[in-house]
Design an enzyme around this catalytic site. Structure first.
Site, PDB file in Angstrom:
ATOM      1  N   SER A 301       0.845  -1.188   0.000  1.00 42.26           N
ATOM      2  CA  SER A 301       0.000   0.000   0.000  1.00 42.26           C
ATOM      3  C   SER A 301       0.877   1.233   0.000  1.00 42.26           C
ATOM      4  O   SER A 301       2.007   1.214   0.501  1.00 42.26           O
ATOM      5  CB  SER A 301      -0.904   0.016   1.237  1.00 42.26           C
ATOM      6  OG  SER A 301      -0.211   0.501   2.374  1.00 42.26           O
ATOM      7  N   ASP A 302       0.375   2.321  -0.574  1.00 42.17           N
ATOM      8  CA  ASP A 302       1.008   3.604  -0.313  1.00 42.17           C
ATOM      9  C   ASP A 302       0.679   3.969   1.128  1.00 42.17           C
ATOM     10  O   ASP A 302      -0.238   3.400   1.749  1.00 42.17           O
ATOM     11  CB  ASP A 302       0.518   4.670  -1.300  1.00 42.17           C
ATOM     12  CG  ASP A 302       1.547   5.781  -1.508  1.00 42.17           C
ATOM     13  OD1 ASP A 302       2.401   5.972  -0.627  1.00 42.17           O
ATOM     14  OD2 ASP A 302       1.501   6.451  -2.554  1.00 42.17           O
ATOM     15  N   TYR A 303       1.424   4.916   1.685  1.00 44.77           N
ATOM     16  CA  TYR A 303       1.237   5.242   3.096  1.00 44.77           C
ATOM     17  C   TYR A 303      -0.218   5.662   3.367  1.00 44.77           C
ATOM     18  O   TYR A 303      -0.729   6.608   2.771  1.00 44.77           O
ATOM     19  CB  TYR A 303       2.190   6.363   3.503  1.00 44.77           C
ATOM     20  CG  TYR A 303       3.607   5.922   3.805  1.00 44.77           C
ATOM     21  CD1 TYR A 303       4.135   4.741   3.286  1.00 44.77           C
ATOM     22  CD2 TYR A 303       4.428   6.692   4.624  1.00 44.77           C
ATOM     23  CE1 TYR A 303       5.434   4.345   3.565  1.00 44.77           C
ATOM     24  CE2 TYR A 303       5.735   6.314   4.912  1.00 44.77           C
ATOM     25  CZ  TYR A 303       6.228   5.136   4.382  1.00 44.77           C
ATOM     26  OH  TYR A 303       7.521   4.758   4.673  1.00 44.77           O
ATOM     27  N   GLY A 305      -2.799   4.235   2.492  1.00 45.78           N
ATOM     28  CA  GLY A 305      -3.690   4.017   1.349  1.00 45.78           C
ATOM     29  C   GLY A 305      -4.908   3.172   1.675  1.00 45.78           C
ATOM     30  O   GLY A 305      -5.976   3.374   1.090  1.00 45.78           O
TER      31      GLY A 305
END
Length: 765
Positions: A301-303, A305
């Site tokens: 995941s992006d931070y 996300g």
């Protein structure tokens, strides 16, 4: 010895053995990362504590985010970005911290699974004292993949020396809106250029094969996908792209990387496509990435996300349901902290998430750890970490890259290069001629050479250098600070008056204008913005330019900026204009090398520069029905994609199609002659574009397919031969099949996307 601890065993057997030994809670722990929560594993002064770690993470932990920072001590902003003006760990401190954490994981957890340490490395390892190279968009301006590989080999060595095994780079988003503050993080607007630069970065970071060499790091391709064309140019906005655009513009950099190299980490993007956020997009992550392309690594995941499926996308109001959506959609790892995936054991016990799905995600993480050599050697050497950082060779490479990245946009009457022997006094004007911006995702290098310092060195014993601030843009250039305060016009007008007085005494003037890290950056929160609604120079910079240029003295304008700027006045009135973007820690040396002819500029624009926001979108590879025209204005950009001048002149021939007729499954060979017709050695980029003359779906007017940067001595001639494969000529037809359709193709060659000569290629059925 357990099979999983035996390095002689195949990775698959080691993973099978370890998975069979793990409890559900231990498995889920491998899917989690800590960052803000590092306070749970360290003392208040930031030293790792095995006691705290065992108490708070008894099942181990999959990864640490950015071990080089002091997150969890005093740093916290509750958002994805860095904390304002923080001082991070140095090389030895980071290596010692990593070692302490790894000793705990290996010696004090039941199964001894080491931790995956990830760091940022957009344009060099983002850590205190590490080498800072030109920003990504500046690196793209070099059009030099071999240089990219060398740069990211240095970044890998520096990161690995401190204990990182994974970096969150490269960014292979294709960027189509210059209002977007993250455009500086990309390799520009073109799919092929982005693909080639991305592949070169992967080669540098991790090399072509696994297991991972001792001086390399695993990459994370990001952000999958459509992130570079957000609605309104605002970060994380929806990407309004259709299936054909996805497959022809945004997918290829990712597809090429995962099919060419053993990439083991891909990051999902924040945005949505057609109503589905990437972190909940089963078709994107499982369907395309895994099943179509055969990708076998982890999706991270992006931070925050996964949290944003609740807080931003409003798919649900339940973080537990968000976790279910994400894991089922193919997101294996949650970053940066355990928040959603701590609910996975509960979801498994309730029968909502099958154990097989957890095992698959954990398998991806464990394979990455085994292939990176973590089980054999998770410990960096604190005694050598500093010595491997910012070495003389690395700094020399940063200087080379800065010189190669600069794009010469204008050079009236051959003002450049300057002749130092004819100068007695040079005025350097501009706040960022002294206080040097190096772009987002940077830490503090050991030393940053300003333009002022570079010119002072160049002028030593030859000419005097005077400095005047001219215009101050913002009260601070702190990238991570939320508030952006412009300097009052009244202050700047006093500075402009002083600058004019300084400039009056000079034989030549170097004026540095543009942006800084506050004016073009990642907008990671509603309170931390970085996108703009206009593309002009901020503040009173144009007033300064008009006042200085009115002196009618030899004046060179150097732009240091993150996004393409609509500098219409400068394009018409500045005698010489250089686009530098952000040039890293060797900014001043790179600029001075170009100004005085030590380096002949050969950079080319990786983006189109618009005259105004009203022209957007303005990317070069548009469709036939675009660009009909405007009332009272032009569709012609200020500067076209691929443009860049030189101190010498080149002649590029029309392309010669060596295989004028080919079958659809054959390769075409194209020859292009280039000659240096001037009096100086220099670099030129031979660019090859293709247009499908008639097709079952609409095609771009031109599309870049090949390029090569070449260095030629005066009078030297060379023939460049390019090969176009069936994939270069293929399209996605109305049935969404990838095919090469019979017919004619126009092949173009030249030094930019608008200065082209052509020939025909025929493809038979």
């Amino acid at each position: 010895m357990p099979i999983y601890k035996d390095p002689r065993q195949p990775v698959e057997k080691r993973v099978d053995d370890l998975l069979a030994r793990m409890t559900l809670d231990e498995k889920v722990a491998q899917l989690e990362t800590i960052w803000e929560q590092k306070a749970k594993v360290q003392t208040p002064d930031g030293r790792f504590s095995a006691e705290f770690a065992s108490k708070n993470f008894p099942n181990g932990i999959g990864g640490f985010a950015r071990p080089s920072d002091f997150r969890g001590v005093t740093q916290s902003n509750g958002a994805a970005g860095a904390a304002g003006e923080a001082v991070n760990r140095d090389a030895r401190q980071t290596a010692e911290y990593v070692n302490a954490a790894q000793h705990w994981a290996v010696e004090h957890t039941r199964l001894g699974i080491p931790i995956l340490m990830h760091e940022e490395s957009l344009h060099g390892y983002v850590a205190r004292d590490a080498t800072s190279f030109p920003q990504a968009i500046a690196l793209a301006s070099t059009w030099d993949p071999e240089l990219m590989t060398r740069i990211f080999s240095v970044a890998a060595r520096e990161a690995r020396a401190r204990g990182a095994t994974l970096v969150l780079a490269p960014v292979v988003d294709v960027a189509r809106d210059p209002r977007w503050g993250r455009i500086e993080e990309t390799f520009g607007e073109d799919t092929h250029l982005t693909t080639q630069m991305g592949l070169a970065a992967v080669r540098g970071f991790q090399g072509p094969t696994l297991p991972l060499p001792a001086d390399k790091v695993m990459v994370t391709l990001k952000h999958f996908t459509g992130h570079g064309w957000p609605e309104g140019g605002m970060n994380v906005g929806p990407a309004h792209v259709g299936e054909h655009e996805l497959r022809e513009i945004f997918f290829p950099p990712f597809e090429a990387a995962v099919k060419t190299y053993p990439v083991r980490s891909v990051m999902a993007s924040y945005n949505e496509i057609d109503g589905i956020p990437s972190h909940a997009n089963d078709r994107l992550l499982n369907g395309v990435l895994r099943r179509e392309w055969g990708y076998r690594g982890a999706v991270v995941s992006d931070y925050y996300g996964i949290r944003e499926l609740v807080t931003r996308h409003h798919l649900t109001d339940d973080i537990k349901e968000a976790a279910e959506r994400a894991i089922k959609s193919g997101v294996d790892v949650e970053t940066p902290d355990p928040e959603a995936y701590v609910r996975l054991p509960e979801l498994v016990r309730e029968g909502r998430v099958p154990m097989a799905l957890i095992d698959q995600a954990v398998r991806h993480v464990l394979e990455l750890k085994f292939e990176s050599g973590l089980f054999e050697n998770p410990y960096p050497d604190p005694a050598t970490a500093e010595a491997k950082t910012a070495t003389p060779n690395a700094i020399a490479l940063a200087r080379e890259a800065a010189g190669k990245a600069i794009v010469l946009l204008r050079n009236e009457h051959g003002l450049l290069p300057l002749d130092a022997s004819k100068l007695k006094r040079v005025a350097v004007v501009g706040t960022h001629a002294k206080d040097t911006p190096i772009g987002g995702y940077s830490d503090v290098p050991s030393h940053v050479v300003s333009v002022l310092e570079g010119l002072q060195e160049a002028g030593k014993g030859k000419f005097a250098v005077d400095y005047s601030e001219g215009v101050r843009l913002t009260e601070s250039r702190c990238w991570s600070c939320d508030e952006v305060k412009l300097v009052p016009a009244s202050v700047n007008r006093r500075l402009i008056a002083a600058a004019v007085q300084t400039a009056k005494k000079a034989d030549a003037i170097v004026m540095v204008l543009g942006e800084n890290e506050q004016l073009s950056r990642e907008a990671w929160a509603d309170t931390h913005l970085g996108d703009r609604a206009s593309l002009g120079l901020v503040g009173q910079q144009e007033e300064l330019a008009k006042a200085v240029l009115a002196l009618k003295k030899p004046t060179v304008v150097v732009l240091l900026n993150g996004r393409p700027l609509s500098v219409n006045y400068l394009a018409e009135h500045a005698p010489a204009l250089l686009e530098g973007w952000y040039l890293g820690q060797e900014t001043g040396h790179g600029v001075a090398d170009v100004l005085f002819g030590k380096v002949n500029p050969g950079g080319k624009l990786p983006v189109t520069v618009p005259r105004s926001v009203g022209q957007l979108p303005v990317f070069y590879n548009h469709k036939p029905t675009a660009r009909r025209g405007y009332l009272f204005d032009t569709t012609k950009p200020l500067y076209p994609f691929g443009f860049g001048l030189s101190y010498t002149s080149f002649d590029i021939s029309a392309p010669r199609v060596l295989t004028p007729t080919i079958a659809a499954n054959q390769t075409a060979r194209i020859a292009v002659d280039i000659a240096n017709t001037g009096s100086r050695a220099g670099d030129e980029v031979v660019q090859l574009y293709v247009h499908d003359d008639e097709a079952s779906v609409t095609r771009p007017m031109i599309a870049l397919k090949r390029f090569e940067r070449v260095t030629l001595q005066p009078g030297e001639r060379r023939t460049i031969t390019f090969e176009l494969t069936p994939d270069d000529l293929a399209l996605w037809n109305p049935q969404m099949k990838r095919v090469v359709e019979p017919g004619t193709f126009t092949i173009y060659a030249g030094p930019s996307s608008v200065d082209l000569k052509n020939a025909k290629l025929t493809v038979t059925g």
